[in-house]
Enzyme design. Structure first.
Site, PDB file in Angstrom:
ATOM      1  N   GLY A 242       0.864  -0.641  -0.345  1.00  0.00           N
ATOM      2  CA  GLY A 242       1.535  -1.796  -0.955  1.00  0.00           C
ATOM      3  C   GLY A 242       3.012  -1.787  -0.643  1.00  0.00           C
ATOM      4  O   GLY A 242       3.420  -1.386   0.452  1.00  0.00           O
ATOM      5  N   SER A 243       3.814  -2.199  -1.639  1.00  0.00           N
ATOM      6  CA  SER A 243       5.250  -2.357  -1.419  1.00  0.00           C
ATOM      7  C   SER A 243       5.961  -1.003  -1.438  1.00  0.00           C
ATOM      8  O   SER A 243       5.458  -0.024  -1.998  1.00  0.00           O
ATOM      9  CB  SER A 243       5.847  -3.227  -2.521  1.00  0.00           C
ATOM     10  N   ARG A 244       7.166  -0.969  -0.865  1.00  0.00           N
ATOM     11  CA  ARG A 244       7.958   0.256  -0.913  1.00  0.00           C
ATOM     12  C   ARG A 244       8.325   0.571  -2.364  1.00  0.00           C
ATOM     13  O   ARG A 244       8.301   1.724  -2.780  1.00  0.00           O
ATOM     14  CB  ARG A 244       9.222   0.131  -0.065  1.00  0.00           C
ATOM     15  N   GLY A 246       6.646  -0.131  -5.140  1.00  0.00           N
ATOM     16  CA  GLY A 246       5.477   0.401  -5.853  1.00  0.00           C
ATOM     17  C   GLY A 246       5.166   1.825  -5.421  1.00  0.00           C
ATOM     18  O   GLY A 246       4.943   2.714  -6.246  1.00  0.00           O
ATOM     19  N   GLY A 247       5.149   2.058  -4.093  1.00  0.00           N
ATOM     20  CA  GLY A 247       4.848   3.392  -3.576  1.00  0.00           C
ATOM     21  C   GLY A 247       5.887   4.403  -4.015  1.00  0.00           C
ATOM     22  O   GLY A 247       5.568   5.526  -4.418  1.00  0.00           O
ATOM     23  N   GLU A 266       1.255   4.242   1.755  1.00  0.00           N
ATOM     24  CA  GLU A 266       1.607   3.480   2.947  1.00  0.00           C
ATOM     25  C   GLU A 266       2.384   2.278   2.445  1.00  0.00           C
ATOM     26  O   GLU A 266       1.862   1.478   1.664  1.00  0.00           O
ATOM     27  CB  GLU A 266       0.321   3.055   3.666  1.00  0.00           C
ATOM     28  N   CYS A 303       0.375  -4.462   7.960  1.00  0.00           N
ATOM     29  CA  CYS A 303       1.400  -3.406   7.948  1.00  0.00           C
ATOM     30  C   CYS A 303       1.902  -3.092   9.341  1.00  0.00           C
ATOM     31  O   CYS A 303       2.955  -2.488   9.506  1.00  0.00           O
ATOM     32  CB  CYS A 303       0.835  -2.155   7.287  1.00  0.00           C
ATOM     33  N   GLU A 394      11.361  -4.580   5.573  1.00  0.00           N
ATOM     34  CA  GLU A 394      10.186  -5.369   5.930  1.00  0.00           C
ATOM     35  C   GLU A 394      10.238  -6.732   5.254  1.00  0.00           C
ATOM     36  O   GLU A 394      10.470  -6.826   4.050  1.00  0.00           O
ATOM     37  CB  GLU A 394       8.936  -4.608   5.465  1.00  0.00           C
TER      38      GLU A 394
END
Ligand code: NAP
Length: 529
Positions: A242-244, A246-247, A266, A303, A394
């Site tokens: 998912g998103s940076r 969230g990760g 990822e 991605c 991104e």
């Protein structure tokens, strides 16, 4: 197909949650779909974790053949339910039917790839160093090592892959293959698809005679329920796509636990494409056509979407960018997966449009219908790019940024400044590839997959694929989230010292009853010891 209940799977039981609830939305029409999906309760999280804890030693003791049969049982159920899965997923995601069917095929293929891997058994990296009691000055002990499962794994589903990176996707398949129980956090964008898929996995768990804690699936907010899950002491690892933001939040949660655990997230990747003069001069138009296709495929929601195009300003490059701009202007808009993802794209494009050092090269046509993304192409010079890290963030959608370099030195500065990506691509003649070994080494340093004279979208699931790269593309750039090597994320090495043969796992016993490949006293062999 059973009607959807909107409730989580807690082992073989269903949650009795009465709220809060949400409905999924058809992004193409911005209309709600009928079923209410209820957020799992804290008690559900506790129960799912407790069941997973009880299941962990049972799964860890399974042989490769039993795990393979379980993975194949999931695959065959998905195959049979494909029409129901496609019907629901197309409504929840606006992804075309053919894309859903293709992704289901990939999901089934992944499960069967892992089944074949664990059935063959060699993946376990069995190593044997036999004892030498006469060694001086000290006797040498008998050491035998192999990979063992980590224990319960939480898997966060991806918005952009409702099948291949979701309930029974690559993270789940690789964790099961390693011998780990899985607790899935469903994605709020496609809860109905998740519920159908969750039911198939539970059915396969029952039919395979495995403990109910092998699999649970929680509905609700990742920020609330997912965070509770990530903090639970029973958990041993997390898989996320998912998103940076969230990760990173999950990485921070995992690191702050009393017992930290690995997070395989990822997150975000700009996938730079470097174009050299000879390639542009000989086939610039074909590269432009391929590149616009790769940038806009699936409305840019991959991605591996190429978000940066790096080239030196030459006559061939000028004419290439003119062609690329024309193709971006003509490229159709597309429906994005969720209103949130559409807003993030629109905001990202607006920020880039108003950036003083960025020029808008092309915008595609816009109909004004809900959640439609218009392709956008931008340009900046190398100095602007190197000075502003925000230009490396991104923009999830059909957009790309051309970086003009005055010369090879500037191109080197740009490539040196690049953050980690899943892929890096170079278009060059054979002679240019040989002459630019240092540039290729630079690309290898920032990406998990280096593509020559092709395009990065389209990820082959195989034994050799690497779908990973340095941060922020992955939280742990030593791993891959796609392909058979993904299994190693959910394992750890254990060495058995001076065990009697009968007490060893079959993989390490002297007679090699499974016939697997082992490293015996430094020599690879399949025979007995
Ligand atoms: P997301 O916001 O990261 O959400 C993915 C999952 O993680 C959801 O279940 C979400 O739960 C959960 N989550 C988010 N923040 C969390 C936190 N702080 N703690 C625990 N769980 C958390 O991603 P998305 O909804 O799929 O899309 C949002 C953006 O992510 C996109 O616009 C795009 O920029 C990026 N994205 C990138 C890729 C890629 O492959 N590079 C793929 C997908 C998305 P809730 O939202 O329910 O709380």
């Amino acid at each position: 197909m059973q009607p959807l209940s909107g409730q989580s799977f807690i082992g073989f039981a269903r949650s009795q949650s009465t709220g809060p609830s949400q409905r999924c939305v058809n992004p193409a029409t911005a209309t709600e779909l009928p079923t209410d999906f209820f957020q799992a309760t804290s008690a559900d999280v506790e129960q799912a974790c407790s069941l997973a804890q009880a299941a962990a030693p049972v799964l860890a003791a399974l042989g490769g053949k039993q795990k393979a049969a379980f993975l194949r049982a999931i695959a065959s159920r998905i195959e049979a339910a494909t029409p129901d899965l496609v019907a629901r997923a197309t409504q929840e995601t606006a992804l075309p039917e053919a894309r859903c069917q293709g992704e289901i095929g990939r999901t089934i293929g992944q499960l069967r790839l892992f089944a074949d891997l664990v059935e063959a058994g060699d993946w376990i990296d069995a190593r044997i160093e036999t004892a030498n009691p006469d060694r001086k000055p000290l006797p040498k002990p008998d050491h035998r090592s192999m990979l063992r499962p980590l224990g319960p794994v939480a898997v966060f589903c991806a918005s952009n892959f409702p099948f291949a990176y979701s309930v029974a996707g690559g993270d789940t398949a690789s964790a099961f293959a390693a011998g780990c129980p899985v607790i899935v956090m469903a994605h709020h964008a496609h809860c109905g698809t998740a519920e159908i898929m969750g039911g198939l996995v539970v059915d396969a768990v029952r039919a395979s005679g495995l403990p109910e804690g092998t699999f649970s699936m929680l509905m609700g907010s990742g920020r609330i329920i997912g965070q509770q899950l990530a903090k639970h002491p029973v958990l041993r690892a997390i898989g996320f796509t998912g998103s940076r933001a969230g990760g990173r939040a999950l990485m921070d949660t995992a690191a702050a636990r009393a017992v930290p655990i690995p997070v395989y997230a990822e997150m975000s990747s700009v996938n730079p494409v470097v174009l050299l003069e000879g390639a542009l001069a000989s086939r610039g138009d074909a590269i432009a056509t391929g590149l616009v296709g790769s940038c806009t495929l699936g409305v840019g929601q991959f991605c591996t979407q190429p978000g940066l195009v790096i080239l030196e300003r030459t006559a061939a490059a000028e004419s290439f960018v003119t062609k690329l701009s024309q193709l971006f202007t003509e490229a159709a808009e597309g429906t994005m997966l969720t209103a949130g993802i559409h807003k993030a794209y629109t905001d990202g494009v607006a920020a880039r449009t108003s950036h003083a050092g960025v020029k808008v090269l092309a915008r595609g046509p816009a109909s004004g219908q809900p959640n439609r993304a218009t392709p956008a192409l931008f340009a900046a010079d190398a100095k602007t790019f190197v000075a502003d890290a925000s230009l490396q963030e991104e923009i999830f959608g059909p957009s790309s940024l051309v970086i003009w370099c005055a010369n090879a030195r500037e191109r080197e500065q740009v490539v040196t400044a690049l953050h980690g990506s899943l892929t890096a691509t170079i278009h060059a003649t054979d002679a240019e590839l040989i002459a630019n070994a240092a540039l290729i080494a630079q690309l290898e340093a920032i990406a998990g997959r280096v593509v020559v004279n092709g395009f990065p979208t389209g990820v082959e699931v195989s034994h050799a694929i690497v779908h990973g790269g340095p941060y922020p593309s992955l939280s742990d750039g030593r791993t891959t989230s796609v392909g058979s090597n993904a299994i190693y994320r959910f394992t750890r090495l254990v060495c058995y010292q001076n065990f009697p043969d009968a007490a060893l796992p079959a993989e390490l016993q002297g007679s090699n009853p499974l016939g697997i490949s082992r490293l015996v006293n430094g020599v690879r062999q399949t025979g007995a010891v």
